[in-house]
Design a protein around this motif. Sequence first.
Motif, PDB file in Angstrom:
ATOM      1  N   GLU A 178       0.844  -1.201   0.000  1.00 51.01           N
ATOM      2  CA  GLU A 178       0.000   0.000   0.000  1.00 51.01           C
ATOM      3  C   GLU A 178       0.880   1.252   0.000  1.00 51.01           C
ATOM      4  O   GLU A 178       0.590   2.238  -0.696  1.00 51.01           O
ATOM      5  CB  GLU A 178      -0.930  -0.012   1.205  1.00 51.01           C
ATOM      6  CG  GLU A 178      -2.033  -1.062   1.126  1.00 51.01           C
ATOM      7  CD  GLU A 178      -3.092  -0.875   2.197  1.00 51.01           C
ATOM      8  OE1 GLU A 178      -3.381   0.296   2.534  1.00 51.01           O
ATOM      9  OE2 GLU A 178      -3.626  -1.882   2.692  1.00 51.01           O
ATOM     10  N   GLU A 179       1.970   1.208   0.771  1.00 55.93           N
ATOM     11  CA  GLU A 179       2.849   2.371   0.841  1.00 55.93           C
ATOM     12  C   GLU A 179       3.504   2.662  -0.504  1.00 55.93           C
ATOM     13  O   GLU A 179       3.526   3.808  -0.974  1.00 55.93           O
ATOM     14  CB  GLU A 179       3.927   2.140   1.904  1.00 55.93           C
ATOM     15  CG  GLU A 179       4.884   3.323   2.070  1.00 55.93           C
ATOM     16  CD  GLU A 179       5.948   3.058   3.121  1.00 55.93           C
ATOM     17  OE1 GLU A 179       6.767   3.967   3.368  1.00 55.93           O
ATOM     18  OE2 GLU A 179       5.967   1.928   3.679  1.00 55.93           O
ATOM     19  N   SER A 180       4.036   1.628  -1.167  1.00 54.33           N
ATOM     20  CA  SER A 180       4.704   1.870  -2.447  1.00 54.33           C
ATOM     21  C   SER A 180       3.717   2.312  -3.522  1.00 54.33           C
ATOM     22  O   SER A 180       4.043   3.136  -4.379  1.00 54.33           O
ATOM     23  CB  SER A 180       5.450   0.608  -2.908  1.00 54.33           C
ATOM     24  OG  SER A 180       4.558  -0.431  -3.251  1.00 54.33           O
ATOM     25  N   MET A 181       2.498   1.789  -3.482  1.00 52.33           N
ATOM     26  CA  MET A 181       1.501   2.200  -4.477  1.00 52.33           C
ATOM     27  C   MET A 181       1.153   3.673  -4.329  1.00 52.33           C
ATOM     28  O   MET A 181       0.879   4.365  -5.315  1.00 52.33           O
ATOM     29  CB  MET A 181       0.248   1.338  -4.370  1.00 52.33           C
ATOM     30  CG  MET A 181       0.417  -0.086  -4.880  1.00 52.33           C
ATOM     31  SD  MET A 181       1.091  -0.170  -6.561  1.00 52.33           S
ATOM     32  CE  MET A 181      -0.114   0.825  -7.457  1.00 52.33           C
ATOM     33  N   ARG A 182       1.173   4.166  -3.116  1.00 50.31           N
ATOM     34  CA  ARG A 182       0.904   5.594  -2.923  1.00 50.31           C
ATOM     35  C   ARG A 182       2.071   6.451  -3.408  1.00 50.31           C
ATOM     36  O   ARG A 182       1.890   7.626  -3.759  1.00 50.31           O
ATOM     37  CB  ARG A 182       0.613   5.879  -1.450  1.00 50.31           C
ATOM     38  CG  ARG A 182      -0.687   5.245  -0.955  1.00 50.31           C
ATOM     39  CD  ARG A 182      -1.046   5.732   0.445  1.00 50.31           C
ATOM     40  NE  ARG A 182      -2.300   5.131   0.908  1.00 50.31           N
ATOM     41  CZ  ARG A 182      -2.380   4.045   1.663  1.00 50.31           C
ATOM     42  NH1 ARG A 182      -1.252   3.458   2.081  1.00 50.31           N
ATOM     43  NH2 ARG A 182      -3.541   3.553   2.036  1.00 50.31           N
ATOM     44  N   GLU A 183       3.277   5.862  -3.438  1.00 47.50           N
ATOM     45  CA  GLU A 183       4.470   6.631  -3.818  1.00 47.50           C
ATOM     46  C   GLU A 183       4.723   6.626  -5.323  1.00 47.50           C
ATOM     47  O   GLU A 183       5.326   7.563  -5.850  1.00 47.50           O
ATOM     48  CB  GLU A 183       5.695   6.045  -3.105  1.00 47.50           C
ATOM     49  CG  GLU A 183       5.708   6.239  -1.601  1.00 47.50           C
ATOM     50  CD  GLU A 183       5.826   7.711  -1.221  1.00 47.50           C
ATOM     51  OE1 GLU A 183       6.537   8.447  -1.953  1.00 47.50           O
ATOM     52  OE2 GLU A 183       5.214   8.120  -0.225  1.00 47.50           O
ATOM     53  N   ILE A 184       4.318   5.593  -6.035  1.00 47.18           N
ATOM     54  CA  ILE A 184       4.639   5.471  -7.465  1.00 47.18           C
ATOM     55  C   ILE A 184       4.001   6.611  -8.248  1.00 47.18           C
ATOM     56  O   ILE A 184       2.793   6.853  -8.158  1.00 47.18           O
ATOM     57  CB  ILE A 184       4.170   4.106  -8.011  1.00 47.18           C
ATOM     58  CG1 ILE A 184       5.044   2.985  -7.431  1.00 47.18           C
ATOM     59  CG2 ILE A 184       4.227   4.076  -9.536  1.00 47.18           C
ATOM     60  CD1 ILE A 184       4.582   1.584  -7.801  1.00 47.18           C
ATOM     61  N   SER A 185       4.818   7.313  -9.027  1.00 49.51           N
ATOM     62  CA  SER A 185       4.345   8.458  -9.804  1.00 49.51           C
ATOM     63  C   SER A 185       4.409   8.157 -11.296  1.00 49.51           C
ATOM     64  O   SER A 185       5.007   7.172 -11.730  1.00 49.51           O
ATOM     65  CB  SER A 185       5.229   9.684  -9.503  1.00 49.51           C
ATOM     66  OG  SER A 185       6.550   9.471 -10.013  1.00 49.51           O
ATOM     67  N   ARG A 186       3.823   9.031 -12.082  1.00 48.69           N
ATOM     68  CA  ARG A 186       3.882   8.883 -13.543  1.00 48.69           C
ATOM     69  C   ARG A 186       5.330   8.935 -14.016  1.00 48.69           C
ATOM     70  O   ARG A 186       5.724   8.215 -14.941  1.00 48.69           O
ATOM     71  CB  ARG A 186       3.057   9.972 -14.216  1.00 48.69           C
ATOM     72  CG  ARG A 186       3.028   9.874 -15.742  1.00 48.69           C
ATOM     73  CD  ARG A 186       2.050  10.875 -16.350  1.00 48.69           C
ATOM     74  NE  ARG A 186       2.034  10.733 -17.797  1.00 48.69           N
ATOM     75  CZ  ARG A 186       2.848  11.371 -18.630  1.00 48.69           C
ATOM     76  NH1 ARG A 186       3.759  12.217 -18.135  1.00 48.69           N
ATOM     77  NH2 ARG A 186       2.765  11.177 -19.936  1.00 48.69           N
ATOM     78  N   ASP A 187       6.150   9.767 -13.419  1.00 48.61           N
ATOM     79  CA  ASP A 187       7.567   9.830 -13.802  1.00 48.61           C
ATOM     80  C   ASP A 187       8.270   8.506 -13.542  1.00 48.61           C
ATOM     81  O   ASP A 187       9.145   8.096 -14.320  1.00 48.61           O
ATOM     82  CB  ASP A 187       8.273  10.953 -13.035  1.00 48.61           C
ATOM     83  CG  ASP A 187       7.885  12.339 -13.540  1.00 48.61           C
ATOM     84  OD1 ASP A 187       7.348  12.427 -14.672  1.00 48.61           O
ATOM     85  OD2 ASP A 187       8.098  13.319 -12.796  1.00 48.61           O
ATOM     86  N   ASP A 188       7.909   7.837 -12.439  1.00 47.19           N
ATOM     87  CA  ASP A 188       8.491   6.523 -12.163  1.00 47.19           C
ATOM     88  C   ASP A 188       8.137   5.534 -13.267  1.00 47.19           C
ATOM     89  O   ASP A 188       8.979   4.742 -13.716  1.00 47.19           O
ATOM     90  CB  ASP A 188       7.992   5.986 -10.814  1.00 47.19           C
ATOM     91  CG  ASP A 188       8.469   6.805  -9.629  1.00 47.19           C
ATOM     92  OD1 ASP A 188       9.621   7.271  -9.662  1.00 47.19           O
ATOM     93  OD2 ASP A 188       7.678   6.978  -8.684  1.00 47.19           O
TER      94      ASP A 188
END
Length: 890
Positions: free
Chosen positions: A612-622
Amino acid sequence: MERILFQKTTLSNGLDVILHQDKSLPVVSVNVWYHVGSKEEQPGKTGFAHLFEHLMFEGTKHHNSSHFGPLQEIGASLNGSTTTDRTNYWENVPSNYLELALWLESDRMGFLLEALDQKRFDVQRDVVKNERRQSYENRPYGIASLELQESIYASPHPYHWPVIGYMDDLDAATLEDCHAFYRQYYGPANASLSIAGDFEFDDVNRLVEKYFADLQGGHAVQKSQPLQAPKAGRIERTLYDNVNLARCYLVWPGVPRFHPDEAALDVLCDIMSDGRSSRMNQKLAYEKQIVQGVNIRSGTAELAGDIQLDATIADGHTTDEAISEAMAVIEGLQKQPPTEQEIARTKNRIEWGHVRQLANVGGFGGIANQLNTFNIFGGDPDLLNTDIERYLAVEPEDIQRVANTYFNDDAHVKFVVMPEAALSSQPKVSAPPVDRTIQPAATEPRPFTPPTLQSGQLSNGLKVVVAEKRGVPAVSFAVLLATGGSADPEGLPGLANTTGDMLQEGTETRTSNQISEEFEFIGTRLGIHAGREQTSLSVSTLTREWPKALSLVGDLLLHPVFPEEELNRVRNETINDLRRLQDDATSVAGREFAVLMYGANTPYGHSVYGTEESMREISRDDLLGYFQRHFNPGAATLSVSGDVSLGEAMKLAEEVFGSWNVTSQPAAAGQKEPDTVTGITLDKTTIYLLDKPRAAQSVIRAGILGLSRDDPDYFALMVFDHLFGGQFTARLNMNLRQDKGYSYGYRSWIEWHKTSSVLMVGGSVQTEVTAPAVVETLKEIAEVIGSRPVEECEFQAAKDALLQSYPLSFETPWQTLGHLGPIVQFGLPHDYLATFSDNIGKVTLQDVQRVANERLNKDRLTMLVVGDRSVIETELKAIGPEIIVITDNA
């Protein structure tokens, strides 16, 4: 597609015999239906039809041991199933073993009771009870499905009770009850035998006459008339389960099988919920994002049918919202018929499903089974060829009519499942003329040559591999990328998976909706899967549609835009999916075992789905960065199987991918895929315990690090795995299921990576026998490398099974495509398929025992148990190894 040709005869004892010849592979399928299901049971004696399905595999008068034994030794696949209306059994065998299959099937049709003793009965009753725990009691929303059945079909309707039966009835069942059930329903007059595949008609007719003609017929179950369930008024219930997301069910009375409105109702339900472009998925899941998933289907059976809608509610929303929006979709179709495009899309999907089924001669959905389906329920096997016509004839006004006819009232049954957190005689058969005590020998096998792989390469580096197979108008293909979850940056687990998911969410010229609509219009769907080391975009479709399908995939790879608004939706959906996985003990065990073997936050230990934490962090730039580093033609292979040549595939690949010239960017720090994999090896066997309160079963995993995929001992380890736990008659399953009745299935398997692997054993067991199951697991491992080494007979049986099952794995284009992925992933030579049998044949008993001794260390095992700690911890501690209680890494 060409008509399926067959011959049907009826023996003097009433047995229907249906024959379909197909000599494309040296394989034949034997399929037997008995016209008996759970509806023939009586209150207080439920579950007998399904229990009897299990007992039919336990041995007969002339073969007094497991039905699986002689069949799996020759590489056959086999199974059975029970529904409300019928029980079926099938085996797919090398065609030179047809007589063996017929001998076995005829013996359990006529001579089962002589071998059915109390011990076998007791063990299989325990197995069935474990199946119930595994399939219902320990599965999210499982109990709701059982109680829903009772509410839809009020007593005394014969669909009131579940097919698997009630625990109290199973406990009360007696051996004599089962004898009486067999005598009443298991005779030739109540059966249909279908044989499809590689045979000569004169030979098969002679064998059928030899083994079945002298069996006494018994009595046929008369075709039942439709029987609607008595209405007990509107039923509304709220249940509480150990789940994270709420779910609602709505049910309306439907129609029985072959009712004039069956086809229109099926098409209506497909328009409403089949696929991303369907009306309910568009409205509830995509636009409003109030559900995690929604489905409506019209289920038909021999006596009656029902229409069920279920929706799993997204976090932050309510069941009332979902029900209101779903009903609005239904009302829309009541007021206005569907568009011609919606009708065409659904008919394409139905036609593709028809072709997919007929690509197999055997199994649960293949030609042999379909012939029996239409013979038993429709009285005419030729319905296999013609039944699809009523679906293709459905018009928009038919859809509107059935929408108004069957949804003209509130739902008959409404169930809401909330998270628990919200809750503050047959005559004796005379001696047959054939000597049934002699197991038939095989005839001369017909040679099999696997498809020859042909390959080419575009100027931009994209590789093309083709396995051509004509005969079925179908093509399966996949674009395989040499990247996966092992390339996730540290701190962003799930990036590879999310990048793959987002490819279908928009391109420079197509929106997310347009992409799903175009795939679904041609009757297929795109599968995107990001594993540890390989990402695939795969499609199976009609030959006429494969250029369109490949063009769509090309657009996703050449012109993705990763739209921000779609990322927000996919992020929320993934977070809800992660919460749902927490409800499933098997999923939790799989995730946590990877952590124990490789370490948390490592390329091979983290969850490929993220947190859940990583999904909130992943951005379009990533996403853009990952795509630019890893998605390029030099790292891609187009693998194709089916009704297409290399020349045709190369021409189309050039048209679609010729302009793909993305230059790979160097990986940032911490983002390089590992050249080697370093796992965790313990200095002593340790049991890790993860608490799953109130779990009806415990999930056990035990494992140890193994070989790299290119190790010379690969084939020896494959043979060992097969005999130890890779098939029904393997050591583990014969002990924990067949002898002890602890589990519905207990096995071993190997997870392969390029430079590492994990050899694992395990299964689900009832909570009360968790500690004894762990003891038996440890004992089996210790014995195979100690006091009970591999025996010549089981070694040879495992080799024979692997060799003789090999042709079966090339039956359809999508099965053949499954062989191409590992060839690409592990860089195997293109003659791998052709040399596979020789490589297995070279393995010796000494090789297998040596590999087992070298790789299985009983004193350094990693073991995980996911179960109810309050019940199982004390007994686990008494076993001996250290117990470490862990929390999950979600």
